[in-house]
Design a protein around this motif. Sequence first.
Motif, PDB file in Angstrom:
ATOM      1  N   MET A 116       0.826  -1.208   0.000  1.00 56.44           N
ATOM      2  CA  MET A 116       0.000   0.000   0.000  1.00 56.44           C
ATOM      3  C   MET A 116       0.861   1.260   0.000  1.00 56.44           C
ATOM      4  SD  MET A 116      -3.042  -1.128   2.607  1.00 56.44           S
ATOM      5  CE  MET A 116      -3.840   0.455   2.552  1.00 56.44           C
ATOM      6  N   ASP A 117       1.977   1.230   0.704  1.00 57.35           N
ATOM      7  CA  ASP A 117       2.884   2.371   0.752  1.00 57.35           C
ATOM      8  C   ASP A 117       3.457   2.669  -0.630  1.00 57.35           C
ATOM      9  OD1 ASP A 117       4.072   4.411   2.199  1.00 57.35           O
ATOM     10  OD2 ASP A 117       5.920   3.252   2.477  1.00 57.35           O
ATOM     11  N   ARG A 118       3.818   1.615  -1.364  1.00 54.51           N
ATOM     12  CA  ARG A 118       4.330   1.803  -2.729  1.00 54.51           C
ATOM     13  C   ARG A 118       3.236   2.329  -3.653  1.00 54.51           C
ATOM     14  NH1 ARG A 118       9.724  -0.063  -4.129  1.00 54.51           N
ATOM     15  NH2 ARG A 118      10.553  -0.624  -2.099  1.00 54.51           N
ATOM     16  N   LEU A 119       2.028   1.853  -3.467  1.00 55.65           N
ATOM     17  CA  LEU A 119       0.925   2.270  -4.345  1.00 55.65           C
ATOM     18  C   LEU A 119       0.516   3.717  -4.101  1.00 55.65           C
ATOM     19  CD1 LEU A 119      -1.324  -0.919  -4.257  1.00 55.65           C
ATOM     20  CD2 LEU A 119       0.110  -0.127  -6.131  1.00 55.65           C
ATOM     21  N   ARG A 120       0.673   4.195  -2.891  1.00 56.57           N
ATOM     22  CA  ARG A 120       0.297   5.576  -2.591  1.00 56.57           C
ATOM     23  C   ARG A 120       1.214   6.581  -3.267  1.00 56.57           C
ATOM     24  NH1 ARG A 120      -2.994   6.701   2.209  1.00 56.57           N
ATOM     25  NH2 ARG A 120      -1.918   8.677   2.082  1.00 56.57           N
ATOM     26  N   LEU A 121       2.374   6.142  -3.753  1.00 55.69           N
ATOM     27  CA  LEU A 121       3.280   7.027  -4.470  1.00 55.69           C
ATOM     28  C   LEU A 121       2.808   7.307  -5.902  1.00 55.69           C
ATOM     29  CD1 LEU A 121       6.680   5.505  -3.299  1.00 55.69           C
ATOM     30  CD2 LEU A 121       5.560   7.580  -2.451  1.00 55.69           C
ATOM     31  N   VAL A 122       1.904   6.492  -6.405  1.00 52.88           N
ATOM     32  CA  VAL A 122       1.392   6.655  -7.772  1.00 52.88           C
ATOM     33  C   VAL A 122       0.197   7.599  -7.731  1.00 52.88           C
ATOM     34  CG1 VAL A 122       0.445   5.459  -9.780  1.00 52.88           C
ATOM     35  CG2 VAL A 122       2.131   4.313  -8.336  1.00 52.88           C
ATOM     36  N   GLU A 123       0.227   8.636  -8.572  1.00 50.06           N
ATOM     37  CA  GLU A 123      -0.862   9.606  -8.604  1.00 50.06           C
ATOM     38  C   GLU A 123      -1.969   9.125  -9.533  1.00 50.06           C
ATOM     39  OE1 GLU A 123       0.168  13.640  -9.241  1.00 50.06           O
ATOM     40  OE2 GLU A 123       2.000  13.490  -8.060  1.00 50.06           O
ATOM     41  N   GLY A 124      -3.202   9.455  -9.195  1.00 52.05           N
ATOM     42  CA  GLY A 124      -4.349   9.130 -10.042  1.00 52.05           C
ATOM     43  C   GLY A 124      -4.989   7.791  -9.745  1.00 52.05           C
ATOM     44  N   ILE A 125      -4.642   7.169  -8.609  1.00 51.73           N
ATOM     45  CA  ILE A 125      -5.272   5.893  -8.279  1.00 51.73           C
ATOM     46  C   ILE A 125      -5.988   6.012  -6.948  1.00 51.73           C
ATOM     47  CG2 ILE A 125      -3.551   4.564  -9.540  1.00 51.73           C
ATOM     48  CD1 ILE A 125      -2.429   3.685  -6.805  1.00 51.73           C
ATOM     49  N   ARG A 126      -6.963   5.138  -6.761  1.00 50.62           N
ATOM     50  CA  ARG A 126      -7.650   4.989  -5.482  1.00 50.62           C
ATOM     51  C   ARG A 126      -7.429   3.567  -5.038  1.00 50.62           C
ATOM     52  NH1 ARG A 126     -13.385   5.874  -6.704  1.00 50.62           N
ATOM     53  NH2 ARG A 126     -13.644   5.283  -4.546  1.00 50.62           N
ATOM     54  N   LEU A 127      -7.246   3.359  -3.746  1.00 53.22           N
ATOM     55  CA  LEU A 127      -6.994   2.035  -3.206  1.00 53.22           C
ATOM     56  C   LEU A 127      -8.254   1.451  -2.588  1.00 53.22           C
ATOM     57  CD1 LEU A 127      -3.545   2.427  -1.418  1.00 53.22           C
ATOM     58  CD2 LEU A 127      -4.027   1.330  -3.579  1.00 53.22           C
ATOM     59  N   ALA A 128      -8.381   0.142  -2.727  1.00 56.55           N
ATOM     60  CA  ALA A 128      -9.468  -0.596  -2.078  1.00 56.55           C
ATOM     61  C   ALA A 128      -8.905  -1.949  -1.673  1.00 56.55           C
ATOM     62  CB  ALA A 128     -10.662  -0.760  -3.015  1.00 56.55           C
ATOM     63  N   ILE A 129      -9.426  -2.491  -0.581  1.00 55.03           N
ATOM     64  CA  ILE A 129      -9.006  -3.806  -0.101  1.00 55.03           C
ATOM     65  C   ILE A 129     -10.189  -4.740  -0.261  1.00 55.03           C
ATOM     66  CG2 ILE A 129      -8.225  -5.133   1.884  1.00 55.03           C
ATOM     67  CD1 ILE A 129      -6.849  -2.607   2.889  1.00 55.03           C
ATOM     68  N   ALA A 130      -9.961  -5.858  -0.931  1.00 54.32           N
ATOM     69  CA  ALA A 130     -11.028  -6.837  -1.179  1.00 54.32           C
ATOM     70  C   ALA A 130     -11.278  -7.654   0.058  1.00 54.32           C
ATOM     71  CB  ALA A 130     -10.650  -7.739  -2.349  1.00 54.32           C
ATOM     72  N   THR A 131     -12.558  -7.900   0.351  1.00 54.10           N
ATOM     73  CA  THR A 131     -12.973  -8.765   1.450  1.00 54.10           C
ATOM     74  C   THR A 131     -14.086  -9.668   0.959  1.00 54.10           C
ATOM     75  OG1 THR A 131     -14.601  -7.166   2.229  1.00 54.10           O
ATOM     76  CG2 THR A 131     -12.407  -7.054   3.225  1.00 54.10           C
ATOM     77  N   GLN A 132     -14.452 -10.612   1.788  1.00 53.62           N
ATOM     78  CA  GLN A 132     -15.573 -11.477   1.440  1.00 53.62           C
ATOM     79  C   GLN A 132     -16.863 -10.841   1.884  1.00 53.62           C
ATOM     80  OE1 GLN A 132     -14.920 -15.292   3.183  1.00 53.62           O
ATOM     81  NE2 GLN A 132     -13.826 -16.024   1.418  1.00 53.62           N
TER      82      GLN A 132
END
Length: 132
Positions: A116-132
């Motif tokens: 997640m830390d690496r992904l936050r460096l990329v601009e223009g994305i939103r993060l989501a965590i998959a669950t059941q």
Amino acid sequence: MRLPDDSETPFQINIVPMIDAIFAILAFFIISTLYLTRSEGLPVNLPTATTAESQLQDRIITITIQENSAIFINREPIELSQLEAGIESLVTANSQVLVIINADENVPHGRVVSVMDRLRLVEGIRLAIATQ
């Protein structure tokens, strides 16, 4: 005795077999579409969450973290050091991209945080965590 004349009986169209055929076709399409819903990620044991929400987005990228801490972008293996460059190559300018993290529930928390830390460096994305 008078025999029935064929010209006197009205013609009838029996639609019951046609309805049966339509329902069979409908059932086939419903069942076949159920297998197409979650084909974007690799199979992992997702954790459960009671407050999970569905996210709708035009462009979705799936990051999978398997139990052995292997990382995949859309089913392609990648190293943690190359993750940022791999995502930037998939993101186009002026577009909102949803990155879904499919992490096995047995993956160490530190590994998920480092991804997640690496992904936050990329601009223009939103993060989501998959669950059941």
